[in-house]
Design a protein around this motif. Structure first.
Motif, PDB file in Angstrom:
ATOM      1  N   CYS A  28       7.550  -6.504  -0.041  1.00  0.00           N
ATOM      2  CA  CYS A  28       6.406  -6.963  -0.801  1.00  0.00           C
ATOM      3  C   CYS A  28       6.065  -8.385  -0.393  1.00  0.00           C
ATOM      4  CB  CYS A  28       6.685  -6.914  -2.303  1.00  0.00           C
ATOM      5  SG  CYS A  28       8.051  -7.981  -2.815  1.00  0.00           S
ATOM      6  N   HIS A  29       4.920  -8.882  -0.837  1.00  0.00           N
ATOM      7  CA  HIS A  29       4.535 -10.239  -0.500  1.00  0.00           C
ATOM      8  C   HIS A  29       5.567 -11.204  -1.058  1.00  0.00           C
ATOM      9  CE1 HIS A  29       3.291 -10.836  -4.668  1.00  0.00           C
ATOM     10  NE2 HIS A  29       3.173 -12.119  -4.383  1.00  0.00           N
ATOM     11  N   TRP A  55      12.440   2.602 -14.710  1.00  0.00           N
ATOM     12  CA  TRP A  55      13.754   2.397 -14.091  1.00  0.00           C
ATOM     13  C   TRP A  55      14.521   3.710 -14.096  1.00  0.00           C
ATOM     14  CZ3 TRP A  55      15.398  -1.626 -11.376  1.00  0.00           C
ATOM     15  CH2 TRP A  55      16.737  -1.607 -10.953  1.00  0.00           C
ATOM     16  N   PRO A  56      15.197   4.109 -12.998  1.00  0.00           N
ATOM     17  CA  PRO A  56      15.390   3.341 -11.761  1.00  0.00           C
ATOM     18  C   PRO A  56      14.203   3.412 -10.796  1.00  0.00           C
ATOM     19  CG  PRO A  56      16.559   5.405 -11.615  1.00  0.00           C
ATOM     20  CD  PRO A  56      15.985   5.349 -13.000  1.00  0.00           C
ATOM     21  N   LYS A  57      13.258   4.315 -11.055  1.00  0.00           N
ATOM     22  CA  LYS A  57      12.086   4.395 -10.192  1.00  0.00           C
ATOM     23  C   LYS A  57      10.966   3.525 -10.780  1.00  0.00           C
ATOM     24  CE  LYS A  57      12.987   9.046  -8.379  1.00  0.00           C
ATOM     25  NZ  LYS A  57      12.451  10.424  -8.206  1.00  0.00           N
ATOM     26  N   PHE A  58      10.410   2.649  -9.965  1.00  0.00           N
ATOM     27  CA  PHE A  58       9.328   1.791 -10.431  1.00  0.00           C
ATOM     28  C   PHE A  58       8.502   1.369  -9.226  1.00  0.00           C
ATOM     29  CE2 PHE A  58      12.926  -0.862  -9.389  1.00  0.00           C
ATOM     30  CZ  PHE A  58      12.374  -1.915  -8.689  1.00  0.00           C
ATOM     31  N   SER A  59       7.286   0.941  -9.495  1.00  0.00           N
ATOM     32  CA  SER A  59       6.405   0.488  -8.411  1.00  0.00           C
ATOM     33  C   SER A  59       5.924  -0.938  -8.623  1.00  0.00           C
ATOM     34  CB  SER A  59       5.186   1.408  -8.297  1.00  0.00           C
ATOM     35  OG  SER A  59       4.412   1.350  -9.487  1.00  0.00           O
ATOM     36  N   SER A  60       6.122  -1.454  -9.828  1.00  0.00           N
ATOM     37  CA  SER A  60       5.577  -2.776 -10.152  1.00  0.00           C
ATOM     38  C   SER A  60       6.596  -3.612 -10.905  1.00  0.00           C
ATOM     39  CB  SER A  60       4.315  -2.633 -11.009  1.00  0.00           C
ATOM     40  OG  SER A  60       3.391  -1.754 -10.409  1.00  0.00           O
ATOM     41  N   LEU A  61       6.484  -4.925 -10.734  1.00  0.00           N
ATOM     42  CA  LEU A  61       7.460  -5.834 -11.322  1.00  0.00           C
ATOM     43  C   LEU A  61       6.792  -7.157 -11.678  1.00  0.00           C
ATOM     44  CD1 LEU A  61      11.027  -6.619 -10.073  1.00  0.00           C
ATOM     45  CD2 LEU A  61       9.352  -8.438 -10.026  1.00  0.00           C
ATOM     46  N   VAL A  62       7.198  -7.731 -12.811  1.00  0.00           N
ATOM     47  CA  VAL A  62       6.774  -9.068 -13.206  1.00  0.00           C
ATOM     48  C   VAL A  62       8.022  -9.911 -13.443  1.00  0.00           C
ATOM     49  CG1 VAL A  62       5.617 -10.502 -14.929  1.00  0.00           C
ATOM     50  CG2 VAL A  62       4.612  -8.303 -14.267  1.00  0.00           C
ATOM     51  N   LEU A  78       4.913  -2.328  -5.030  1.00  0.00           N
ATOM     52  CA  LEU A  78       5.430  -1.680  -3.819  1.00  0.00           C
ATOM     53  C   LEU A  78       4.460  -0.671  -3.224  1.00  0.00           C
ATOM     54  CD1 LEU A  78       9.204  -0.988  -4.611  1.00  0.00           C
ATOM     55  CD2 LEU A  78       8.277  -2.507  -2.875  1.00  0.00           C
ATOM     56  N   VAL A  79       3.412  -0.334  -3.963  1.00  0.00           N
ATOM     57  CA  VAL A  79       2.451   0.666  -3.495  1.00  0.00           C
ATOM     58  C   VAL A  79       1.060   0.051  -3.511  1.00  0.00           C
ATOM     59  CG1 VAL A  79       3.854   2.576  -4.340  1.00  0.00           C
ATOM     60  CG2 VAL A  79       2.117   1.568  -5.842  1.00  0.00           C
ATOM     61  N   GLU A  80       0.111   0.733  -2.902  1.00  0.00           N
ATOM     62  CA  GLU A  80      -1.275   0.281  -2.966  1.00  0.00           C
ATOM     63  C   GLU A  80      -1.743   0.389  -4.419  1.00  0.00           C
ATOM     64  OE1 GLU A  80      -4.647  -1.383  -1.464  1.00  0.00           O
ATOM     65  OE2 GLU A  80      -2.818  -0.933  -0.340  1.00  0.00           O
ATOM     66  N   PRO A  81      -2.087  -0.731  -5.062  1.00  0.00           N
ATOM     67  CA  PRO A  81      -2.391  -0.681  -6.493  1.00  0.00           C
ATOM     68  C   PRO A  81      -3.703   0.037  -6.790  1.00  0.00           C
ATOM     69  CG  PRO A  81      -2.799  -2.880  -5.631  1.00  0.00           C
ATOM     70  CD  PRO A  81      -2.154  -2.096  -4.525  1.00  0.00           C
ATOM     71  N   ASP A  82      -3.643   1.071  -7.637  1.00  0.00           N
ATOM     72  CA  ASP A  82      -4.863   1.725  -8.089  1.00  0.00           C
ATOM     73  C   ASP A  82      -5.272   1.127  -9.436  1.00  0.00           C
ATOM     74  OD1 ASP A  82      -3.128   2.807  -9.987  1.00  0.00           O
ATOM     75  OD2 ASP A  82      -3.016   4.752  -8.991  1.00  0.00           O
ATOM     76  N   LEU A 112      -4.504  -7.943  -5.498  1.00  0.00           N
ATOM     77  CA  LEU A 112      -4.119  -7.735  -6.890  1.00  0.00           C
ATOM     78  C   LEU A 112      -4.688  -8.837  -7.779  1.00  0.00           C
ATOM     79  CD1 LEU A 112      -2.485  -6.108  -8.947  1.00  0.00           C
ATOM     80  CD2 LEU A 112      -0.470  -7.450  -8.313  1.00  0.00           C
ATOM     81  N   ALA A 113      -4.607 -10.091  -7.324  1.00  0.00           N
ATOM     82  CA  ALA A 113      -5.105 -11.215  -8.113  1.00  0.00           C
ATOM     83  C   ALA A 113      -6.605 -11.107  -8.357  1.00  0.00           C
ATOM     84  CB  ALA A 113      -4.781 -12.528  -7.408  1.00  0.00           C
ATOM     85  N   LYS A 114      -7.334 -10.658  -7.335  1.00  0.00           N
ATOM     86  CA  LYS A 114      -8.784 -10.528  -7.453  1.00  0.00           C
ATOM     87  C   LYS A 114      -9.165  -9.583  -8.582  1.00  0.00           C
ATOM     88  CE  LYS A 114     -12.838  -9.019  -4.826  1.00  0.00           C
ATOM     89  NZ  LYS A 114     -13.321  -8.467  -3.528  1.00  0.00           N
ATOM     90  N   ASP A 115      -8.390  -8.500  -8.745  1.00  0.00           N
ATOM     91  CA  ASP A 115      -8.683  -7.524  -9.793  1.00  0.00           C
ATOM     92  C   ASP A 115      -8.087  -7.931 -11.139  1.00  0.00           C
ATOM     93  OD1 ASP A 115     -10.128  -5.768  -8.149  1.00  0.00           O
ATOM     94  OD2 ASP A 115      -8.281  -4.884  -7.378  1.00  0.00           O
ATOM     95  N   LEU A 116      -6.965  -8.673 -11.105  1.00  0.00           N
ATOM     96  CA  LEU A 116      -6.314  -9.075 -12.354  1.00  0.00           C
ATOM     97  C   LEU A 116      -7.122 -10.118 -13.116  1.00  0.00           C
ATOM     98  CD1 LEU A 116      -2.489  -9.419 -11.538  1.00  0.00           C
ATOM     99  CD2 LEU A 116      -3.548  -7.879 -13.200  1.00  0.00           C
ATOM    100  N   GLN A 117      -7.719 -11.049 -12.387  1.00  0.00           N
ATOM    101  CA  GLN A 117      -8.398 -12.170 -13.050  1.00  0.00           C
ATOM    102  C   GLN A 117      -9.470 -11.720 -14.049  1.00  0.00           C
ATOM    103  OE1 GLN A 117     -10.369 -14.901 -10.434  1.00  0.00           O
ATOM    104  NE2 GLN A 117     -11.038 -16.243 -12.095  1.00  0.00           N
ATOM    105  N   PRO A 118     -10.429 -10.872 -13.658  1.00  0.00           N
ATOM    106  CA  PRO A 118     -11.454 -10.478 -14.639  1.00  0.00           C
ATOM    107  C   PRO A 118     -10.895  -9.635 -15.789  1.00  0.00           C
ATOM    108  CG  PRO A 118     -11.716  -9.253 -12.584  1.00  0.00           C
ATOM    109  CD  PRO A 118     -10.710 -10.318 -12.319  1.00  0.00           C
TER     110      PRO A 118
END
Length: 298
Positions: A28-29, A55-62, A78-82, A112-118
């Protein structure tokens, strides 16, 4: 925990930290940022939590790490965010932000940031909130750099840094923060001095001071470098008349040595089009890790 969107976010227990690192390492970045933050939470160097969407399967983390005045939230996927993943991220971040009134720095890759902000701004201004809303804005478009594991040993050598005789390196103290605050450019809540006091008290810092011919060391730093809660080395600054003397490079090397002694990997960031610090970081031994956008909420 949040299942309003059909997704359950939960706190990862410490016993699963190693498994978490293995799943994300190199995938990931800015994975070094993630590794550093997880290690800092595990060691108790910083207060924080790790949230995943399963957990144990996940695709996103904060990753949430906090000091008295600042909370840093690193977002990873970990995946292309939909749309559902982005909305789930926004809901979880909103819940964290609403839990306590502090300054929040949110790091996420550009898409991700571009879509999260609005989405976050929409949630912050929705009707019926019991307390004042927060604002969400872009702080910077960043590139992260880190010292590769193979080169970390460079900073473990016992030889002292070659600091010119006219200068002295010292850890910053509260009495030095007034001058530091005069060039601080980022938004804070609760006042700049309390914010800086928190950073200097809890994490590494270094200041450069002039040594007079009499041997007396000045009270006012002419350069400094700080460390943020997630372990990042930042806020590098040298007063203009003392630039081009190699002092910035010495401070970065000193901070890297402190970070390595803590068992962590040094990392640092620069705004995408700011070439001067990028050249300095490369000269010290940093390599590019990846880009992300830094949002702030307050």
């Amino acid at each position: 925990m949040d299942d309003s969107l059909g997704v359950t976010w939960s706190v990862v227990p410490e016993k699963n930290f190693n498994a978490l690192i293995e799943q994300f390492k190199g995938k990931c970045h800015s994975w070094v940022v993630m590794l550093s933050t997880v290690q800092r939470i595990k060691s108790g160097a910083v207060e924080g939590n790790i949230f995943t969407n399963g957990w144990p399967k996940f695709s996103s983390l904060v990753l949430q790490c906090r000091s008295k005045e600042l909370v840093v939230l690193d977002c990873y996927v970990l995946v292309e965010p939909d749309r559902s993943i982005i909305e789930s991220f926004a809901e979880q971040l909103h819940k964290i932000i609403r839990s306590e009134e502090r300054l929040y720095w949110i790091f996420a890759n550009a898409g991700l940031a571009k879509d999260l902000q609005p989405l976050l701004q929409l949630k912050a201004t929705q009707p019926g909130l019991a307390t004042p809303s927060y604002c969400v804005d872009v702080l910077a478009d960043l590139i992260f750099y880190y010292i590769p594991v193979t080169d970390v040993s460079t900073f473990t050598k016992e030889e002292p840094l070659l600091v010119p005789d006219d200068y002295v390196l010292r850890k910053l103290e509260d009495r030095h923060l007034e001058v530091v605050s005069t060039v601080w450019e980022y938004p804070v809540c609760g006042g700049i001095i309390p914010f800086l006091t928190d950073l200097v008290k809890l994490y590494h810092s270094v200041g450069v001071f002039t040594r007079l011919p009499s041997g007396i060391i000045s009270e006012t730093p002419i350069g400094w470098c700080l460390q943020y809660p997630n372990g990042e080395v930042g806020s590098l600054y040298v007063v203009e008349e003392y630039r081009r003397k190699g002092l910035a490079k010495i401070m970065v090397q000193h901070m890297c040595k402190l970070v390595v002694e803590d068992g962590e990997i040094p990392f640092i960031s620069a705004e995408k089009n700011n070439f001067k610090p990028i050249s300095l970081f490369l000269n010290v031994g940093f390599v590019e890790l990846g880009n992300c956008v830094n949002l702030f909420c307050m």
